[in-house]
Design a protein around this motif. Structure first.
Motif, PDB file in Angstrom:
ATOM      1  N   LYS A 129       0.850  -1.185   0.000  1.00 49.04           N
ATOM      2  CA  LYS A 129       0.000   0.000   0.000  1.00 49.04           C
ATOM      3  C   LYS A 129       0.889   1.239   0.000  1.00 49.04           C
TER       4      LYS A 129
ATOM      5  N   LYS B 286       2.093   1.813  -9.204  1.00 50.92           N
ATOM      6  CA  LYS B 286       1.048   0.905  -9.668  1.00 50.92           C
ATOM      7  C   LYS B 286       1.565  -0.036 -10.749  1.00 50.92           C
TER       8      LYS B 286
ATOM      9  N   LYS C 135       2.983  -2.820  -8.660  1.00 48.08           N
ATOM     10  CA  LYS C 135       1.626  -3.354  -8.469  1.00 48.08           C
ATOM     11  C   LYS C 135       1.034  -2.929  -7.125  1.00 48.08           C
TER      12      LYS C 135
ATOM     13  N   LYS D 246      -1.219  -0.636  -4.379  1.00 43.66           N
ATOM     14  CA  LYS D 246      -2.491   0.069  -4.244  1.00 43.66           C
ATOM     15  C   LYS D 246      -2.170   1.454  -3.724  1.00 43.66           C
TER      16      LYS D 246
ATOM     17  N   VAL E 113      -3.060   5.570  -2.763  1.00 42.79           N
ATOM     18  CA  VAL E 113      -3.938   6.697  -2.443  1.00 42.79           C
ATOM     19  C   VAL E 113      -3.105   7.957  -2.566  1.00 42.79           C
TER      20      VAL E 113
ATOM     21  N   VAL F 156      -7.298  10.214  -9.753  1.00 41.77           N
ATOM     22  CA  VAL F 156      -8.090   8.988  -9.653  1.00 41.77           C
ATOM     23  C   VAL F 156      -8.771   8.678 -10.985  1.00 41.77           C
TER      24      VAL F 156
ATOM     25  N   GLY G 210      -6.435   7.251 -13.551  1.00 40.96           N
ATOM     26  CA  GLY G 210      -5.814   5.983 -13.220  1.00 40.96           C
ATOM     27  C   GLY G 210      -4.449   6.066 -12.575  1.00 40.96           C
TER      28      GLY G 210
ATOM     29  N   ALA H 264      -3.944   6.899  -9.458  1.00 39.64           N
ATOM     30  CA  ALA H 264      -4.120   6.397  -8.092  1.00 39.64           C
ATOM     31  C   ALA H 264      -5.446   5.650  -7.991  1.00 39.64           C
ATOM     32  N   ASP H 265      -5.534   4.781  -6.987  1.00 42.78           N
ATOM     33  CA  ASP H 265      -6.767   4.022  -6.767  1.00 42.78           C
ATOM     34  C   ASP H 265      -7.790   4.834  -5.975  1.00 42.78           C
ATOM     35  N   GLU H 266      -7.290   5.628  -5.038  1.00 37.57           N
ATOM     36  CA  GLU H 266      -8.168   6.461  -4.218  1.00 37.57           C
ATOM     37  C   GLU H 266      -7.506   7.802  -3.974  1.00 37.57           C
TER      38      GLU H 266
ATOM     39  N   ILE I  58      -7.260   3.514   3.455  1.00 41.89           N
ATOM     40  CA  ILE I  58      -6.410   2.417   2.986  1.00 41.89           C
ATOM     41  C   ILE I  58      -5.727   1.649   4.101  1.00 41.89           C
TER      42      ILE I  58
END
Length: 371
Positions: A175, A193, A197, A199, A201, A214, A217, A219-221, A251
Motif C-alpha cells: 500500500k 502501480k 503493483k 495500491k 492513495v 483517480v 488511473g 491512483a486508486d483512491e 487504505i
C-alpha cells in the motif's frame, strides 16, 4: 564558423530576455542537439519567480529548462552510438565521474555535479531553453520508434519517480501513499502501480488534482487534505495525526509514503501514516529546517529516505515507455496540460506554469514548450 543560437535568459525575478549565445566547439565526445521540447518544473518556476531556488541563489544570468528532448544535428569524432537525426532524451546532470560516489553508481549526489538550469554550481550550468546545445554524448539517451519527443521530455520527471521507487524497495503489492498530485507525485503513483503493483492513495489540498489523479488511473483512491494552517508545533502535529487518520480510513497503514510537496505538515503526516517497518521517501524540496515527530518514526522503525534527482534511471524509463506504459497507464496522455510554441512564448509559458487553471478552466499540471 561559430554557431549562434537564440537563448532564453533569466536576469532576475520574472526578467526573461531573448539573447544570442555562441555554442562551444564540438569536442570528440560531444553531440550538438536541436532542442525540440522542454517541460517546465517546480525548480524552474522558483528561479523564474524569485531568482533563487530555496537556499540556492542565482549569481549570474541563467537559462532555465532541463526536462528536454531533441534531435541530434552533429556528433563528435569519438561518438559511435548516435548519429544526426536521432531523437534523444537529455540527461542534463554532468557529474565528475571520478569520485567515490560516481564510481559506485550514485553520481546524482556527486559533490561536483553540474546540473543544467541549476545555480548550485559556479559558473552556473546553463539550461536547455535555447535553440541548440552542445552536450556530452554519454548523457544523451536515444528514443526508439514509438517514443515521441514529448515523451522524451517526460523522461526526466519519470526518472525522479523511478529513482524514488528504487530507493523505497517496497514489497510488491504494498500500500502506497503519495502526498502531492503534481507531476512528480502523479508519476510516483503511476510507477508504483505499474512497476510495483501497489495500491495507491494520493493526497492533495486541491480537489481537482485529486479527482484528476483517480479518474486518469494514476491512483486508486484520493484524499483532499483540509486547507488548515496550524502555527504552533503542537497544533501542527495534531493536524498531521488527523490527516494520517484520514489516510487510514481510506487504505489503512501504508508500507511506503512518497512525500512530494516539501510541506512540513505533510512530512509529519507521512510519518504517522506509514506502518511499522515502512519507509517515507522525502522528495519534495520545502523549508530546509522542519520539526518532525522523530520518535514516532524511530520506535516503529519507519525509515526516512532522502531522494535527490536520479541515477541510472533513464534507460529503464525509456524501456517502460517503449514497452507500452501508456496502455497500462492511459493517464500519461493527459499529463501535459498546456503547450506553447516557439522560444518567444517562454515568458507566457512560465506565467501559465504558475497558475492552478488556465483561462478555459483546465488544470495546469505540466506545461511544455515546443521549440
Amino acid at each position: 564558423m561559430a554557431t549562434k543560437v537564440k537563448t532564453s535568459v533569466l536576469h532576475g525575478a520574472k526578467d526573461l530576455r531573448l539573447e544570442i549565445r555562441t555554442l562551444p566547439p564540438l569536442s570528440p565526445s560531444d553531440v550538438r542537439i536541436s532542442v525540440k521540447t522542454t517541460g517546465l518544473c517546480g525548480s524552474d518556476l522558483h528561479y523564474y519567480n524569485h531568482f533563487r531556488n530555496g537556499d540556492i541563489l542565482a549569481r549570474e544570468p541563467l537559462t532555465l529548462g532541463h526536462e528536454s528532448a531533441g534531435i541530434i544535428t552533429s556528433v563528435g569524432s569519438a561518438i559511435t552510438n548516435l548519429a544526426p537525426g536521432d531523437k534523444v532524451a537529455l540527461e542534463v546532470g554532468q557529474p565528475c565521474e571520478q569520485c567515490h560516489l560516481c564510481l559506485h553508481g550514485r553520481y546524482n549526489i556527486c559533490p561536483e555535479m553540474k546540473f543544467r538550469s541549476s545555480a548550485k554550481a559556479w559558473p552556473h550550468a546553463q539550461g536547455t531553453l535555447q535553440e541548440e546545445i552542445v552536450h556530452p554524448g554519454k548523457w544523451c539517451h536515444k528514443l526508439p520508434e514509438g517514443v515521441s519527443l514529448e515523451d522524451g521530455a517526460l523522461v526526466e520527471p519519470m526518472a525522479v519517480a523511478l529513482h524514488a521507487l528504487r530507493r523505497a524497495r517496497l514489497e510488491e503489492g504494498a500500500k502506497v501513499l503519495v502526498f502531492g498530485a503534481g507531476t512528480v507525485g502523479l508519476l510516483c503513483a503511476a510507477l508504483s502501480k505499474v512497476v510495483n503493483k501497489a495500491k495507491v492513495v494520493i493526497a492533495d489540498i486541491q480537489e481537482e488534482r485529486v479527482n484528476f489523479a483517480v479518474e486518469q488511473g494514476f491512483a486508486d483512491e484520493g484524499l483532499v487534505v483540509p486547507r488548515a494552517r496550524p502555527v504552533m508545533i503542537e497544533e501542527k502535529l495534531r493536524f498531521s495525526k488527523e490527516v494520517a487518520e484520514m489516510v487510514g480510513e481510506k487504505i489503512g497503514l501504508v508500507g511506503g509514503t512518497f512525500e512530494c510537496t516539501g510541506v512540513e505538515s505533510c512530512l509529519q503526516a507521512a510519518i504517522y501514516a506509514t506502518a511499522p517497518g515502512g519507509k517515507v521517501m522525502i522528495i519534495g524540496m520545502g523549508n530546509p529546517v522542519q520539526t518532525l515527530p522523530v520518535s514516532a518514526a524511530s520506535i516503529r522503525e519507519v525509515d526516512l529516505v532522502g531522494v535527490f534527482r536520479y541515477a541510472n534511471a533513464y534507460p529503464k524509463v525509456i524501456e517502460l515507455l517503449a514497452d507500452g506504459l501508456r496502455s497500462k497507464l492511459p493517464g500519461l496522455n493527459h499529463l501535459i496540460t498546456q503547450r506553447f510554441t516557439g522560444i518567444e512564448s517562454i515568458p507566457n509559458a512560465f506565467e501559465m506554469a504558475g497558475r492552478v487553471k488556465d483561462d478555459d478552466g483546465n488544470l495546469v499540471i505540466k506545461v511544455l514548450v515546443n521549440m
